[in-house]
Design an enzyme around this catalytic site. Structure first.
Site, PDB file in Angstrom:
ATOM      1  N   ALA A 257       2.528 -10.427 -12.536  1.00  0.00           N
ATOM      2  CA  ALA A 257       1.650 -11.538 -12.143  1.00  0.00           C
ATOM      3  C   ALA A 257       2.438 -12.839 -12.067  1.00  0.00           C
ATOM      4  O   ALA A 257       3.361 -13.077 -12.848  1.00  0.00           O
ATOM      5  CB  ALA A 257       0.503 -11.679 -13.144  1.00  0.00           C
TER       6      ALA A 257
ATOM      7  N   GLY B 178       2.955  -6.136 -13.981  1.00  0.00           N
ATOM      8  CA  GLY B 178       2.388  -5.617 -12.748  1.00  0.00           C
ATOM      9  C   GLY B 178       3.403  -4.974 -11.832  1.00  0.00           C
ATOM     10  O   GLY B 178       3.066  -4.070 -11.058  1.00  0.00           O
TER      11      GLY B 178
ATOM     12  N   GLU C  86       3.613  -1.605 -13.068  1.00  0.00           N
ATOM     13  CA  GLU C  86       2.366  -0.906 -12.756  1.00  0.00           C
ATOM     14  C   GLU C  86       2.315  -0.482 -11.282  1.00  0.00           C
ATOM     15  O   GLU C  86       1.765   0.572 -10.965  1.00  0.00           O
ATOM     16  CB  GLU C  86       1.173  -1.785 -13.115  1.00  0.00           C
ATOM     17  CG  GLU C  86       0.982  -1.905 -14.629  1.00  0.00           C
ATOM     18  CD  GLU C  86      -0.150  -2.830 -15.015  1.00  0.00           C
ATOM     19  OE1 GLU C  86      -1.137  -2.354 -15.585  1.00  0.00           O
ATOM     20  OE2 GLU C  86      -0.038  -4.036 -14.737  1.00  0.00           O
TER      21      GLU C  86
ATOM     22  N   GLU D  11       3.085  -6.839 -21.214  1.00  0.00           N
ATOM     23  CA  GLU D  11       1.926  -7.739 -21.263  1.00  0.00           C
ATOM     24  C   GLU D  11       1.529  -8.163 -22.674  1.00  0.00           C
ATOM     25  O   GLU D  11       1.085  -9.304 -22.876  1.00  0.00           O
ATOM     26  CB  GLU D  11       0.722  -7.082 -20.576  1.00  0.00           C
ATOM     27  CG  GLU D  11       0.806  -7.041 -19.062  1.00  0.00           C
ATOM     28  CD  GLU D  11       1.474  -5.788 -18.535  1.00  0.00           C
ATOM     29  OE1 GLU D  11       1.322  -5.481 -17.341  1.00  0.00           O
ATOM     30  OE2 GLU D  11       2.174  -5.102 -19.332  1.00  0.00           O
TER      31      GLU D  11
END
Length: 259
Positions: free
Chosen positions: A65, A110, A113, A133
Site C-alpha cells: 500500500a 500488498g 499478497e 503489516e
C-alpha cells in the site's frame, strides 16, 4: 499521462508491469483501479495463454500500500482501498490463464499478497519479501492471512505474519513461497522460458487443469474428482486434442490453436 499499470503482449504472453518506480510500485487507489481493468481485459482475451506480473525498475516488485496516500485518507477511504485491493487480487487469482509473479525486487505487504495471488513466484536471488503489516499495526488485508497458510501451512504462516519477518529469497524458497530463484542477469529470460514451458501445452487443457486444481483444493475428494471429470470432458471435443493425437502419429510437435 503515463499509466500506473502497463501491459505488453508478446505473442500469447501478457506482461503486466506495475509502473510507479518513484513509489517502489506501491498501490494507491488509481493503480488498483487500473490493475482491475487490465486483469478483466486479460480474463476475456482468448489469445493470452500466460500472464506475468512484474514491477518497473530493478529495486521493487511492489512494497504494498502507498503509505503516503494512506496518511491522507479518511477511515472510509481506507476501507474503500482495502476492499478494492482484495477484489483486484481475487480477480488475479481467478484468471483462467496461469499467472507468474516475477519478483524483481522488494515484495512487502500488498506486493507479497499480489505474488500470493499468482500461481507461480519466481524471484531474483538478491531481494527481500514478506507480509510485514503487523509491524504497522494492521494485518494483511488482501488475502495474505488466507492464501499464505494454504500455501505453506498454518504454523509457518502464523510465524511469518505475526513476526512481520522479512525473508531473503533463499529463506522464502525454503519456506515454500517461491517456485524458483534466479540470478538478476538471467531473470527476464528465465521467467520467459518458464512461461514458454506452460504455453507449449494445449491452452484449453492448461486452463481446465488450473480450474480443476483451484476448485478442487477446498472440497472433499469425491467432489474434487467430479470437478476434474467435468473439466476433462471439456477437452474431449477440442481441435487441439485431435491435433495432439495426429502430431503424435506423425512424430512432430503439435500446433495448438486453443480451439
Amino acid at each position: 499521462m503515463e499509466r500506473n499499470i502497463q501491459i505488453e503482449q508478446k505473442g500469447n504472453l501478457a506482461v503486466v508491469t506495475l509502473n510507479r518506480i518513484e513509489a517502489m510500485n506501491a498501490f494507491n487507489y488509481e493503480t488498483l483501479r487500473e490493475l482491475g481493468e487490465v486483469v478483466e481485459s486479460l480474463r476475456i482475451n482468448p489469445d493470452i495463454r500466460v500472464v506475468v506480473f512484474r514491477g518497473a525498475g530493478e529495486k521493487a516488485f511492489s512494497v504494498g500500500a502507498d503509505l503516503k496516500e494512506r496518511k491522507t485518507l479518511t477511515e472510509l477511504q481506507v476501507k474503500r482501498n482495502v476492499n478494492k485491493i482484495g477484489e483486484v487480487f481475487s480477480a488475479v487469482e481467478g484468471l483462467p490463464q496461469p499467472t507468474i509473479a516475477a519478483i524483481n525486487g522488494y515484495a512487502f505487504g500488498g506486493g507479497m499478497e499480489l505474488a500470493l495471488s499468482c500461481d507461480f513466484r519466481i524471484a531474483v536471488e538478491d531481494t527481500k519479501m514478506g507480509l510485514t503489516e503487523t509491524s504497522l499495526a494492521i494485518i494483511p488485508g488482501a488475502g495474505g492471512t488466507q492464501r499464505l497458510p494454504r500455501l505453506i501451512g498454518e504454523s509457518k504462516a502464523m510465524e511469518l505474519i505475526l513476526t512481520a519477518k522479512r525473508l531473503s529469497s533463499e529463506e522464502a524458497y525454503e519456506y515454500g513461497l517461491l517456485t524458483k530463484i534466479v540470478s538478476r542477469s538471467n531473470f527476464q529470460s528465465e521467467v520467459e522460458e518458464f512461461a514458454k514451458q506452460l504455453m507449449k501445452n494445449g491452452p484449453i487443457a492448461v486452463r481446465q487443469a488450473k480450474f480443476a486444481i483451484k476448485n478442487g483444493m477446498n472440497v472433499d475428494l469425491h467432489t474434487g474428482l467430479q470437478i476434474e471429470r467435468k473439466a476433462y470432458e471439456l477437452t474431449i471435443p477440442t481441435e487441439d486434442r485431435l491435433e495432439a493425437l495426429l502430431a503424435f502419429s506423425e512424430k512432430r510437435k503439435p500446433e495448438f490453436k486453443g480451439k
